[in-house]
Scaffold this active site. Structure first.
Site, PDB file in Angstrom:
ATOM      1  N   TYR A 159     -14.105  -9.608  24.015  1.00 44.19           N
ATOM      2  CA  TYR A 159     -12.711  -8.945  24.479  1.00 44.19           C
ATOM      3  C   TYR A 159     -12.279  -7.919  23.384  1.00 44.19           C
ATOM      4  O   TYR A 159     -12.077  -6.736  23.496  1.00 44.19           O
ATOM      5  CB  TYR A 159     -11.806  -9.813  24.788  1.00 44.19           C
ATOM      6  CG  TYR A 159     -10.422  -9.454  25.027  1.00 44.19           C
ATOM      7  CD1 TYR A 159      -9.282  -9.544  23.990  1.00 44.19           C
ATOM      8  CD2 TYR A 159      -9.975  -8.649  26.280  1.00 44.19           C
ATOM      9  CE1 TYR A 159      -8.142  -8.978  24.192  1.00 44.19           C
ATOM     10  CE2 TYR A 159      -8.883  -7.835  26.381  1.00 44.19           C
ATOM     11  CZ  TYR A 159      -7.981  -8.185  25.428  1.00 44.19           C
ATOM     12  OH  TYR A 159      -6.608  -7.493  25.699  1.00 44.19           O
ATOM     13  N   LYS A 163     -11.782  -3.655  23.676  1.00 45.76           N
ATOM     14  CA  LYS A 163     -10.639  -2.991  23.428  1.00 45.76           C
ATOM     15  C   LYS A 163     -10.752  -2.013  22.024  1.00 45.76           C
ATOM     16  O   LYS A 163     -10.400  -1.025  22.501  1.00 45.76           O
ATOM     17  CB  LYS A 163      -9.722  -4.126  23.248  1.00 45.76           C
ATOM     18  CG  LYS A 163      -9.087  -4.931  24.205  1.00 45.76           C
ATOM     19  CD  LYS A 163      -8.702  -4.146  25.547  1.00 45.76           C
ATOM     20  CE  LYS A 163      -7.296  -3.448  25.377  1.00 45.76           C
ATOM     21  NZ  LYS A 163      -6.974  -3.118  26.842  1.00 45.76           N
TER      22      LYS A 163
HETATM   23  N1  LIG Z   1      -1.521 -10.022  28.046  1.00 48.02           N
HETATM   24  C1  LIG Z   1      -1.228  -9.916  26.456  1.00 48.02           C
HETATM   25  O1  LIG Z   1      -0.888 -10.747  25.669  1.00 48.02           O
HETATM   26  C2  LIG Z   1      -1.899  -8.719  25.965  1.00 48.02           C
HETATM   27  C3  LIG Z   1      -2.456  -7.578  26.918  1.00 48.02           C
HETATM   28  N2  LIG Z   1      -2.850  -6.397  26.405  1.00 48.02           N
HETATM   29  C4  LIG Z   1      -3.417  -5.493  27.427  1.00 48.02           C
HETATM   30  O2  LIG Z   1      -2.567  -5.081  28.127  1.00 48.02           O
HETATM   31  C5  LIG Z   1      -3.022  -4.675  29.651  1.00 48.02           C
HETATM   32  C6  LIG Z   1      -2.671  -5.637  30.685  1.00 48.02           C
HETATM   33  O3  LIG Z   1      -2.753  -6.978  30.421  1.00 48.02           O
HETATM   34  P1  LIG Z   1      -2.302  -8.157  31.236  1.00 48.02           P
HETATM   35  O4  LIG Z   1      -1.224  -7.536  32.255  1.00 48.02           O
HETATM   36  O5  LIG Z   1      -1.804  -9.247  30.290  1.00 48.02           O
HETATM   37  O6  LIG Z   1      -3.499  -8.486  32.114  1.00 48.02           O
HETATM   38  P2  LIG Z   1      -3.427  -8.751  33.610  1.00 48.02           P
HETATM   39  O7  LIG Z   1      -4.828  -9.400  34.245  1.00 48.02           O
HETATM   40  O8  LIG Z   1      -2.338  -9.535  34.158  1.00 48.02           O
HETATM   41  O9  LIG Z   1      -3.573  -7.386  34.384  1.00 48.02           O
HETATM   42  C7  LIG Z   1      -4.626  -6.730  34.481  1.00 48.02           C
HETATM   43  C8  LIG Z   1      -4.651  -5.905  35.674  1.00 48.02           C
HETATM   44  O10 LIG Z   1      -5.644  -5.065  35.922  1.00 48.02           O
HETATM   45  C9  LIG Z   1      -6.430  -5.184  37.124  1.00 48.02           C
HETATM   46  N3  LIG Z   1      -7.939  -4.980  36.906  1.00 48.02           N
HETATM   47  C10 LIG Z   1      -8.704  -5.726  36.206  1.00 48.02           C
HETATM   48  N4  LIG Z   1      -9.852  -5.308  36.519  1.00 48.02           N
HETATM   49  C11 LIG Z   1      -9.942  -4.115  37.169  1.00 48.02           C
HETATM   50  C12 LIG Z   1     -10.669  -2.926  37.708  1.00 48.02           C
HETATM   51  N5  LIG Z   1     -11.840  -3.407  37.637  1.00 48.02           N
HETATM   52  N6  LIG Z   1     -10.232  -2.111  38.344  1.00 48.02           N
HETATM   53  C13 LIG Z   1      -8.837  -2.070  38.565  1.00 48.02           C
HETATM   54  N7  LIG Z   1      -7.977  -2.704  38.207  1.00 48.02           N
HETATM   55  C14 LIG Z   1      -8.517  -3.845  37.738  1.00 48.02           C
HETATM   56  C15 LIG Z   1      -6.090  -6.903  37.598  1.00 48.02           C
HETATM   57  O11 LIG Z   1      -6.025  -6.829  38.883  1.00 48.02           O
HETATM   58  C16 LIG Z   1      -4.721  -6.939  36.897  1.00 48.02           C
HETATM   59  O12 LIG Z   1      -3.596  -6.473  37.830  1.00 48.02           O
HETATM   60  C17 LIG Z   1      -4.584  -5.119  29.120  1.00 48.02           C
HETATM   61  O13 LIG Z   1      -5.175  -3.755  28.974  1.00 48.02           O
HETATM   62  C18 LIG Z   1      -4.618  -5.847  28.214  1.00 48.02           C
HETATM   63  O14 LIG Z   1      -5.757  -5.659  27.346  1.00 48.02           O
HETATM   64  C19 LIG Z   1      -2.774  -6.079  25.082  1.00 48.02           C
HETATM   65  C20 LIG Z   1      -2.197  -7.129  24.318  1.00 48.02           C
HETATM   66  C21 LIG Z   1      -1.568  -8.330  24.516  1.00 48.02           C
HETATM   67  C1  LIG Z   2      -5.231 -24.465  20.209  1.00 40.47           C
HETATM   68  C2  LIG Z   2      -4.582 -24.186  21.424  1.00 40.47           C
HETATM   69  C3  LIG Z   2      -3.915 -25.277  21.931  1.00 40.47           C
HETATM   70  O1  LIG Z   2      -2.785 -25.647  21.587  1.00 40.47           O
HETATM   71  C4  LIG Z   2      -3.869 -23.004  21.462  1.00 40.47           C
HETATM   72  C5  LIG Z   2      -4.456 -21.955  22.224  1.00 40.47           C
HETATM   73  C6  LIG Z   2      -3.547 -20.709  22.201  1.00 40.47           C
HETATM   74  C7  LIG Z   2      -4.216 -19.558  22.736  1.00 40.47           C
HETATM   75  C8  LIG Z   2      -4.600 -19.854  24.192  1.00 40.47           C
HETATM   76  C9  LIG Z   2      -3.567 -18.158  22.468  1.00 40.47           C
HETATM   77  C10 LIG Z   2      -3.199 -17.925  20.998  1.00 40.47           C
HETATM   78  C11 LIG Z   2      -3.227 -16.654  20.765  1.00 40.47           C
HETATM   79  C12 LIG Z   2      -3.461 -15.765  22.148  1.00 40.47           C
HETATM   80  C13 LIG Z   2      -3.894 -14.590  22.143  1.00 40.47           C
HETATM   81  C14 LIG Z   2      -2.983 -13.646  21.155  1.00 40.47           C
HETATM   82  O2  LIG Z   2      -1.862 -13.519  21.553  1.00 40.47           O
HETATM   83  C15 LIG Z   2      -3.658 -12.003  21.168  1.00 40.47           C
HETATM   84  C16 LIG Z   2      -3.944 -11.641  22.394  1.00 40.47           C
HETATM   85  C17 LIG Z   2      -4.050 -10.212  22.800  1.00 40.47           C
HETATM   86  C18 LIG Z   2      -4.383  -9.689  23.932  1.00 40.47           C
HETATM   87  O3  LIG Z   2      -4.833  -8.484  24.186  1.00 40.47           O
HETATM   88  C19 LIG Z   2      -4.801 -10.432  25.346  1.00 40.47           C
HETATM   89  C20 LIG Z   2      -4.340 -11.973  24.906  1.00 40.47           C
HETATM   90  C21 LIG Z   2      -4.521 -12.656  23.466  1.00 40.47           C
HETATM   91  C22 LIG Z   2      -6.137 -12.718  23.335  1.00 40.47           C
HETATM   92  C23 LIG Z   2      -4.075 -14.028  23.774  1.00 40.47           C
HETATM   93  C24 LIG Z   2      -4.639 -14.902  24.420  1.00 40.47           C
HETATM   94  C25 LIG Z   2      -4.283 -16.530  24.389  1.00 40.47           C
HETATM   95  C26 LIG Z   2      -4.309 -16.892  22.672  1.00 40.47           C
HETATM   96  C27 LIG Z   2      -5.688 -16.749  22.105  1.00 40.47           C
END
Ligand SMILES: NC(=O)C1=CN([C@@H]2O[C@H](COP(=O)(O)OP(=O)(O)OC[C@H]3O[C@@H](n4cnc5c(N)ncnc54)[C@H](O)[C@@H]3O)[C@@H](O)[C@H]2O)C=CC1
Ligand SMILES: C[C@@H](CO)CCC[C@@H](C)[C@H]1CC[C@H]2[C@@H]3[C@H](O)CC4=CC(=O)CC[C@]4(C)[C@H]3CC[C@]12C
Length: 369
Positions: A159, A163
């Site tokens: 992952y 990214k």
């Molecule tokens: N959730 C988090 O804590 C963080 C997320 N991000 C980034 O933010 C973005 C969105 O993440 P989330 O909303 O958490 O994930 P999510 O899984 O909820 O949303 C991702 C969306 O992309 C769509 N998708 C996946 N594969 C696809 C494909 N082949 N073609 C078209 N659509 C596709 C999925 O259907 C989904 O709706 C990602 O790029 C992720 O890397 C960055 C930092 C933190």
């Molecule tokens: C020891 C475990 C039981 O308590 C704790 C497990 C926590 C994990 C599931 C999360 C801890 C840190 C998170 C990640 C972090 O917020 C950074 C991220 C950035 C992204 O782009 C996608 C999500 C994630 C990797 C996020 C995922 C969940 C954790 C690993």
């Protein structure tokens, strides 16, 4: 995108627009981007809530498509002024193969870039991640760092690797000529751990607590700080940088920005309890209840079980060697680069972000409250 307050005429495309962050970006654009004429929502899985958005003044076009398919991406991008590329496989739990993660996150991003070049779309915002920086494979802490803080960004997990590669492609594409001869202007936003309405990991923690009679058991020292940012503020940063990208292309083009707000620095578990506590859950233990070596053993056993069971069932627990390592490594940001470069200020205070998230958790089925 010359300023024109008179007639809404801009076309935006949001890839991944039906995801956790994507939905908030879509709704924020409809609420706060007055220049919008059409909003295209491109996703592999379209959500039913899109239908309710089609009754407003902005044309909302739902496009079911796959970013790994270049022709589908090109068709969606053609005619758009701005692309917000947030689609991706956010998988640190072993749900998808490394090959699939790479194909979606890297090849998919390359397809978006090439589609902008071929069809003449000039502005591309990429949702990157803090994980592009760290925590690294050596478990080095990143303490209140910023976009210029030196850090050995070395990764092995598919992952963060995907990214980092995708972000590099986006930044390197800045300045390339698009069809029509104008330069492509790109930037990347790096959210830390996003929380808020719709966060699946928060839902998983909540359900785990319900299964254990309203209790969660501390596994991470309270001293380990993890940066978190409210989803509404991440969405707002996307909307704002998209608006400023044309006027400030020379400054913003090719830049990365951490997403940040006033959410407090806490351990991952303690931070989650800000929302799960008011919903009736308790975090047991002021220190980890198990020694770290035992947690490593349990995480490794989970990984082994996942491998053994894969032909029969997808076993993807929260605890695995990668999530344990990340959760146990301090990673927090302290920066104002987005404010300095394009006037970003969090739209939602910590209190509002907390209240909205608690409200959402309370509405989850079977609330412990
Ligand atoms: N959730 C988090 O804590 C963080 C997320 N991000 C980034 O933010 C973005 C969105 O993440 P989330 O909303 O958490 O994930 P999510 O899984 O909820 O949303 C991702 C969306 O992309 C769509 N998708 C996946 N594969 C696809 C494909 N082949 N073609 C078209 N659509 C596709 C999925 O259907 C989904 O709706 C990602 O790029 C992720 O890397 C960055 C930092 C933190
Ligand atoms: C020891 C475990 C039981 O308590 C704790 C497990 C926590 C994990 C599931 C999360 C801890 C840190 C998170 C990640 C972090 O917020 C950074 C991220 C950035 C992204 O782009 C996608 C999500 C994630 C990797 C996020 C995922 C969940 C954790 C690993």
């Amino acid at each position: 995108m010359a300023e024109s307050a008179q007639v809404p005429k801009l076309v935006y495309l949001v890839t991944g627009g039906c995801g956790f962050l994507g939905e908030h970006i879509v709704r924020m654009l409809l609420e706060r981007e007055p220049r919008l004429r059409e909003l295209r929502v491109f996703d592999l899985h379209l959500s039913p809530w899109l239908e309710e958005l089609k009754t407003g003044p902005v044309q909302v076009t739902a496009i079911q498509g796959d970013v790994t398919q270049a022709h589908e991406v090109a068709a969606a991008v053609a005619g758009s002024h701005v692309v917000i590329h947030t689609a991706g496989l956010v998988d640190v739990f072993g749900k998808a193969s490394p090959k699939t993660i790479h194909k979606v996150n890297v090849q998919g991003t390359q397809n978006v870039i090439e589609a902008c070049i071929r069809t003449g779309t000039q502005f591309l915002i990429y949702t990157s991640s803090m994980e592009v920086v760290g925590p690294n494979v050596k478990g080095h802490p990143f303490y209140r760092g910023n976009e210029d803080t030196p850090y050995e960004a070395v990764h092995r997990h598919p992952y963060p690797c995907s990214k980092a590669l995708a972000e590099q492609l986006v930044l390197e594409a800045n300045g390339r000529k698009v069809n029509g001869g104008q330069p492509l202007v790109t930037c990347a936003l790096r959210p830390t751990g996003i929380y808020g309405e719709g966060h699946q990991v928060m839902r998983d923690f909540y359900n785990q607590g319900l299964r254990f009679g309203g209790r969660l058991f501390r596994a991470i020292p309270a001293s380990v700080e993890h940066g978190r940012v409210y989803v509404g503020n991440v969405a707002w940063m996307h909307v704002l940088v998209a608006r400023e990208l044309e006027q400030r292309a020379a400054l913003l083009g090719g830049q990365v920005y951490f997403c940040y707000d006033k959410s407090p620095y806490k351990s991952y578990e303690d931070f989650n309890m800000e929302f799960l506590g008011p919903c009736g859950l308790r975090l047991i233990g002021t220190h980890p209840l198990l020694p770290y070596w035992l947690l490593v053993l349990l995480a490794t056993l989970n990984a082994l079980l996942q491998w053994l069971l894969r032909p029969l069932v997808l076993y993807t627990p929260l605890l695995n060697p990668y999530t344990l390592a990340v959760a146990n490594t301090t990673f927090t940001v302290s920066t104002n680069k987005a404010q300095r470069h394009f006037g970003y200020k969090p739209l939602f205070s910590w209190e509002e972000s907390k209240a909205r998230t608690i409200h959402w958790v309370q509405a989850l089925e079977g609330s412990a409250w």
